[in-house]
Design a protein around this motif. Structure first.
Motif, mmCIF file in Angstrom:
data_model
loop_
_atom_site.group_PDB
_atom_site.id
_atom_site.type_symbol
_atom_site.label_atom_id
_atom_site.label_comp_id
_atom_site.label_asym_id
_atom_site.label_seq_id
_atom_site.Cartn_x
_atom_site.Cartn_y
_atom_site.Cartn_z
ATOM 1 N N ARG A 161 0.623 -1.103 0.381
ATOM 2 C CA ARG A 161 0.089 -0.110 0.061
ATOM 3 C C ARG A 161 0.845 1.334 -0.416
ATOM 4 O O ARG A 161 0.622 2.058 -0.216
ATOM 5 N N ALA A 181 0.528 2.446 -3.280
ATOM 6 C CA ALA A 181 0.138 2.471 -4.356
ATOM 7 C C ALA A 181 -0.916 3.596 -4.965
ATOM 8 O O ALA A 181 -0.937 3.354 -6.359
ATOM 9 N N ALA A 182 0.615 4.606 -5.259
ATOM 10 C CA ALA A 182 0.659 6.024 -5.604
ATOM 11 C C ALA A 182 1.316 5.776 -7.353
ATOM 12 O O ALA A 182 0.911 5.711 -8.201
ATOM 13 N N LYS A 237 -0.950 3.451 -9.286
ATOM 14 C CA LYS A 237 -2.123 3.926 -10.140
ATOM 15 C C LYS A 237 -1.578 4.464 -11.175
ATOM 16 O O LYS A 237 -1.976 4.419 -12.188
ATOM 17 N N LYS A 238 -0.532 5.432 -10.955
ATOM 18 C CA LYS A 238 -0.129 6.335 -12.043
ATOM 19 C C LYS A 238 0.785 5.111 -13.169
ATOM 20 O O LYS A 238 0.306 5.776 -14.441
ATOM 21 N N GLY A 249 -2.357 1.367 -13.667
ATOM 22 C CA GLY A 249 -3.646 2.072 -13.410
ATOM 23 C C GLY A 249 -4.379 1.028 -12.482
ATOM 24 O O GLY A 249 -5.503 0.536 -12.888
ATOM 25 N N ASP A 273 -5.495 0.957 -9.225
ATOM 26 C CA ASP A 273 -6.372 1.325 -7.688
ATOM 27 C C ASP A 273 -6.337 1.017 -6.624
ATOM 28 O O ASP A 273 -7.627 0.070 -6.654
ATOM 29 N N GLN A 308 -7.041 1.231 -3.759
ATOM 30 C CA GLN A 308 -8.319 2.110 -3.160
ATOM 31 C C GLN A 308 -10.011 1.066 -3.217
ATOM 32 O O GLN A 308 -10.857 1.184 -3.236
ATOM 33 N N GLU A 309 -10.008 0.710 -4.638
ATOM 34 C CA GLU A 309 -11.226 0.308 -4.757
ATOM 35 C C GLU A 309 -11.461 -1.321 -4.727
ATOM 36 O O GLU A 309 -11.055 -2.026 -4.174
#
Length: 199
Positions: free
Chosen positions: A27, A30-31, A34-35, A38, A40, A42-43
């Protein structure tokens, strides 16, 4: 790296069990995930399962042990319990290389596709793999040579076409054999028997 491909072959509502060796470390990235990918975390579709508390789960990659039935059972049980608690799981993503020894056990226990570092390497390496028979026009002669069929090296349209028949380890008298079927007429049949194929 595989998430773009995974997201294309699975439905948008599919959930995924994300198997990790350390949820805190995962985690913290995580950023970046996502970058760059793609993905995420948090989904709600991503169900993270932390395996860091499973005894001896890291022994293989540390060179301190080998995979055991007990560890496999614990890992697969954790995933199956997550699947039971959340309907609609469509696949498993093994994030940690420490968990690679248990991928086959996961596939067998869950019946789901399992994505890991090995499948990622296979995916990208296959894009550059050159088929060994590409533009090789003499393959029929190679097959004939392998099975001892006396054929000249020069292939012409007038020569009989070859039909390969893989035989099982038993004969079914009630079923017609492949080489007697009407569709196979005009072919020269080459038989190869594989003992114990059905066992």
């Amino acid at each position: 790296l595989q998430w773009f491909a995974v997201s294309c072959v699975h439905a948008k509502e599919d959930k995924f069990v994300v198997l990790t060796g350390d949820e805190h470390v995962l985690r913290s990235q995580a950023a970046l995930l996502k970058k760059r990918a793609g993905l995420d975390l948090q989904e709600e579709r991503f169900l993270v399962v932390d395996c860091k508390d499973i005894a001896h789960v890291f022994d293989v990659t540390r060179g301190a042990g080998v995979p055991t039935v007990e560890i496999e059972g614990t890992v697969t049980r954790a995933v199956k319990e997550t699947m039971q608690a959340h309907q609609g799981v469509g696949g498993v993503i093994v994030e940690s290389i420490d968990l690679l020894p248990y991928v086959d056990a996961l596939k067998e226990a869950t019946g789901l596709p399992v994505w890991d570092a090995v499948t990622a390497c296979e995916l990208y390496s296959s894009l550059r793999t050159h088929h060994h028979r590409f533009e090789y026009h003499d393959w029929l002669n190679e097959v004939a040579f392998e099975f001892g069929v006396r054929e000249s090296r020069q292939w012409t349209e007038s020569r009989p076409r070859l039909l390969g028949v893989v035989g099982l380890d038993y004969e079914n008298e009630r079923a017609p054999t492949d080489h007697t079927m009407r569709a196979s007429r005009g072919y020269k049949a080459i038989f190869k028997s594989i003992p114990d194929l059905t066992r």
